[in-house]
Write an enzyme that holds these catalytic residues in place. Structure first.
Site, PDB file in Angstrom:
ATOM      1  N   SER A 266       0.875  -1.190   0.000  1.00  0.00           N
ATOM      2  CA  SER A 266       0.000   0.000   0.000  1.00  0.00           C
ATOM      3  C   SER A 266       0.901   1.225   0.000  1.00  0.00           C
ATOM      4  CB  SER A 266      -0.857   0.013   1.267  1.00  0.00           C
ATOM      5  OG  SER A 266      -0.090   0.449   2.382  1.00  0.00           O
ATOM      6  N   ASP A 267       0.334   2.404  -0.186  1.00  0.00           N
ATOM      7  CA  ASP A 267       1.125   3.600   0.088  1.00  0.00           C
ATOM      8  C   ASP A 267       0.943   3.930   1.576  1.00  0.00           C
ATOM      9  OD1 ASP A 267       2.805   5.758  -0.107  1.00  0.00           O
ATOM     10  OD2 ASP A 267       1.828   6.683  -1.815  1.00  0.00           O
ATOM     11  N   TRP A 268       1.644   4.927   2.012  1.00  0.00           N
ATOM     12  CA  TRP A 268       1.677   5.332   3.431  1.00  0.00           C
ATOM     13  C   TRP A 268       0.245   5.536   3.963  1.00  0.00           C
ATOM     14  CZ3 TRP A 268       6.244   7.167   6.239  1.00  0.00           C
ATOM     15  CH2 TRP A 268       5.949   7.742   7.467  1.00  0.00           C
ATOM     16  N   ALA A 269      -0.205   4.620   4.811  1.00  0.00           N
ATOM     17  CA  ALA A 269      -1.522   4.717   5.446  1.00  0.00           C
ATOM     18  C   ALA A 269      -2.692   4.613   4.472  1.00  0.00           C
ATOM     19  CB  ALA A 269      -1.643   5.997   6.273  1.00  0.00           C
TER      20      ALA A 269
END
Ligand code: BGC
Length: 719
Positions: A266-269
């Site tokens: 995933s990307d950050w959060a």
């Protein structure tokens, strides 16, 4: 380990151990320093516990051989099954030796140097203990308001795809398992993150599936075809569904259609952000959507670790899905040789030997020379080294020329333009800042005007600050800051020859600079050796050869503006600009200020006639297009000969022109070379309304020239 040993290992893992592999956290949490500024929110609020930190399977953002060795050794002591940590980081345009920003690299049109830059970045970061880089970023862009255009190689799907491949080759080499000086690459951000509405970061992306496939997806696909080990999901929605939970995109396109079996992160959060998007009620639903979509690693939020166990117990998610994700992660660890050698390339001695070494800096210099684009020259460049020169502007001082995402690059280590010019000039050089990025005092201005008065030529070093582009760096006003435009005006009043050098991370609205200065050199953020490269270009020791990989708009009101646009049903006839009911603006030309592919040189290149081997072609019988290019100037120079094609009629309308090939040639004064392109049927294919990918028989135009605008034209028929 072989495949069987990996699956046996997974069988020995508890469910908790498995889900821990799916979590990635920053190193500061691991190290217990808990620098809260580094994370999206306070640790408790994020629901991250010390136990999660100690168990999680990969680390983000840590580098430095000894820190990584310490952490890995500590982790291995506590790992029941001897599964090592994976270390990932954003090595975007160099590790410690910083190369020009990717948009600048795009403007080099030099795939070999791009590959070399990635190879060097890999060598440095592998010695510093990193295993995976979150690069290349291949998001196609058409909107310079978006700050992250600096991270991409521009607006063209073909050029972006070639660069995507070059970067992957450079990072990964040909044998990632054996070659401990390489990294696994992670292409991002899947998908279409580069098309946020209004150019505002993280904003909604809305486009047809056909457009997505034709324009935005090819570069990600190219990276994966080149063997890229990982892919990162984007923050945005794609057709209304956040990428991190988008089953159609991730399971459908990525896994089933493209057969990608590497790790998807995933990307950050971005898993938790599905709640804010309005695509998941809570963290548990977010985890459910992400795991079903096929996201293997969740970056920085604990939705998986907290909720996957309950989702499995309730039967909503099958454990097989978790096993699949764990398998991919362990396979990557295995491919990197971490089970046998958890420290891999991490080596403090090697680290001090290679980081920022002379050889790497030389490559950074070469790329900075090739990435700069000469946008205008009324003869003031190259500078006469005997002349008295005033270097004026914020970039005459100590502004950061590394740009955003400069990893562990040290701003103070970079060669500044002022000192580089000082070294090279025999006449007098006076340096005055004149103003800050967006501030000016009367005293600053006065000093600059005094210096300019005494000089024969003035070089203005202007630009955006490094943090005015990059992530979270969107702007609605893409002119140079007001103080600098004011400075240009004041200096201009002296009536002396002025050359401007620009340091910036996006195509700017250049009114007030391009029209005022006698010459303009676009230096972008040129990296560690930037000042040396730019100084050599200014004095003519090097010859500019960069070509814009992204159009420069007339104004922000024209955005998005890109060369491969459609004709519309009412195209404007440029000789009849007063016609009303045509596709145009009342107050601006349709064309960009500077087109894609554009760039000048100190050499002059002339093109002969365009010749086609035939005016008919077929799938079996491609045709060849040739042109002879001559350097009629007095200096050796590099010309980038570009091939564009237009399909005149299609079931789906086709762009006015599309880049299909290019060749860079180096010509001595007086030298000629014939460049020949082969036009194959494959180049003429496109996505039809039913998403079938094929060509249509009929008429085509072919264009060859130095940029997307000033071309020679021929035509042919596909039978
Ligand atoms: C960015 C990614 C980056 C990640 C990890 C995110 O905010 O969008 O490009 O790789 O952070 O630092």
């Amino acid at each position: 380990m072989d495949q069987k040993q990996i699956t046996d290992l997974i069988q020995q893992m508890t469910l908790e151990e498995k889900v821990a592999q799916l979590l990635q956290l920053t190193a500061d949490l691991h190290e217990g320093t808990q620098d809260q500024s580094q994370i999206t929110g306070p640790m408790e609020e994020m629901g991250i516990t010390g136990e999660m930190v100690r168990a999680s399977g990969s680390v983000l953002g840590l580098s430095g051989a000894s820190s990584i060795i310490d952490l890995q050794q500590e982790y291995m002591k506590n790992s029941r099954l001897g599964i090592p940590l994976l270390f990932m980081a954003d090595v975007i345009h160099g590790f410690k030796t910083i190369f020009p920003i990717p948009l600048a690299i795009g403007c080099s049109w030099d795939l070999q140097l791009a590959e070399k830059s990635a190879e060097i970045a890999a060598r440095e970061s592998a010695a510093a203990g990193i295993h995976v880089t979150f690069s290349p970023m291949v998001d196609l862009v058409r909107d310079p308001r978006w700050g992250r255009v600096m991270e991409t190689t521009g607006e063209d799907p073909y050029l972006n795809s070639l660069f995507a491949r070059a970067f992957v080759r450079g990072y990964q080499g040909s044998n990632l398992s054996e070659d401990k000086e390489r990294l696994a690459a992670c292409v991002k951000h899947f998908a279409a993150y580069g098309a946020p509405e209004g150019g505002r970061d993280y904003n909604t992306v809305n486009m047809s599936e056909r457009q997505l496939r034709e324009t935005y997806l090819p570069a990600y696909k190219a990276a994966l075809d080149e063997g890229c080990e990982m892919i990162m999901a984007s923050f945005n929605t794609v057709d209304g569904i956040p990428a991190s939970g988008n089953e159609k995109l991730m399971r459908g396109v990525l896994r089933d259609e493209w057969n990608f079996d590497g790790v998807l992160i995933s990307d950050w959060a971005s898993v938790r952000e599905m709640v804010a998007h309005g695509a998941a009620e809570d963290d548990c639903e977010a985890a459910y959507r992400a795991i079903r979509a096929g996201v293997d690693i969740e970056m920085m939020t604990p939705c998986y670790v907290q909720h996957l166990p309950e989702l499995i117990q309730s039967g909503r998610v099958s454990e097989a899905l978790i096993d699949e994700a764990v398998l991919r992660i362990l396979q990557l660890k295995n491919k990197l040789g971490l089970f046998e050698d958890p420290l891999r390339g991490a080596d403090p001695a090697r680290e001090s030997e290679v980081l920022f070494c002379a050889q790497h800096r030389e490559a950074a210099y070469d790329l900075a020379v090739k990435s700069s684009v000469l946008l205008k020259n009324n003869g003031v460049l190259p500078l006469d080294p005997e002349a008295d020169i005033a270097l004026i502007g914020p970039y005459a001082g100590q502004e950061d020329i590394l740009g955003w995402w400069a990893c562990v690059g040290v701003k103070e280590d970079a060669v500044q333009l002022g000192s580089a010019m000082q070294e090279r000039l025999h006449g007098k050089l006076t340096i005055a800042e004149g103003c800050g990025i967006d501030t000016m005092t009367p005293d600053q201005l006065q000093k600059a005007v005094d210096a300019a008065r005494k000089a024969d030529v003035i070089v203005l070093a202007l630009g955006e600050a490094a943090d005015m582009s990059g992530e979270g760096g969107s702007r609605t006003d893409i002119k140079l800051p007001k103080a600098q435009l004011e400075l240009v005006k004041e200096i201009r009043k002296l009536g002396k020859p002025v050359a401007a050098v620009l340091f910036n991370g996006r195509p700017l609205d250049l009114h007030g600079v391009l029209d005022e200065a006698d010459a303009v050199l676009e230096a972008w953020f040129p990296g560690s050796e930037g000042g040396a490269a730019i100084a050599d270009l200014l004095i003519g020791k090097a010859n500019p050869s960069g070509r814009l990989a992204m159009s420069f708009p007339q104004s922000v009101g024209q955005v998005p503006v890109y060369y491969n646009t459609y004709n519309t049903g009412r195209p404007m006839d440029p000789s009849k600009t007063d016609e009303r009911y045509v596709s145009k603006y009342l107050d601006s030309p349709n064309e960009p200020l500077l087109p894609f592919g554009f760039g000048l040189s100190y050499s002059d290149f002339t093109y002969g006639e365009l010749s086609l081997t035939s005016h008919e072609m077929s799938a079996e019988q491609p045709l060849k297009v040739s042109v002879t290019v001559t350097n009629t100037g007095t200096r050796t120079g590099i010309e980038t000969v570009q091939l564009y094609i237009r399909d005149i009629t299609g079931e789906v309308v086709r762009p006015l022109r599309e880049l299909k090939g290019f060749e860079q040639i180096k010509l001595e004064p007086g030298e000629s070379r014939t460049v020949t392109f082969t036009v194959s049927e494959e180049m003429l294919r496109y996505y039809h309304s039913d998403l079938s990918y094929s060509s249509d028989p009929g008429r085509f135009h072919v264009f060859v020239g130095p940029n997307s605008r000033d071309t020679l034209q021929g035509s042919f028929e596909l039978v």
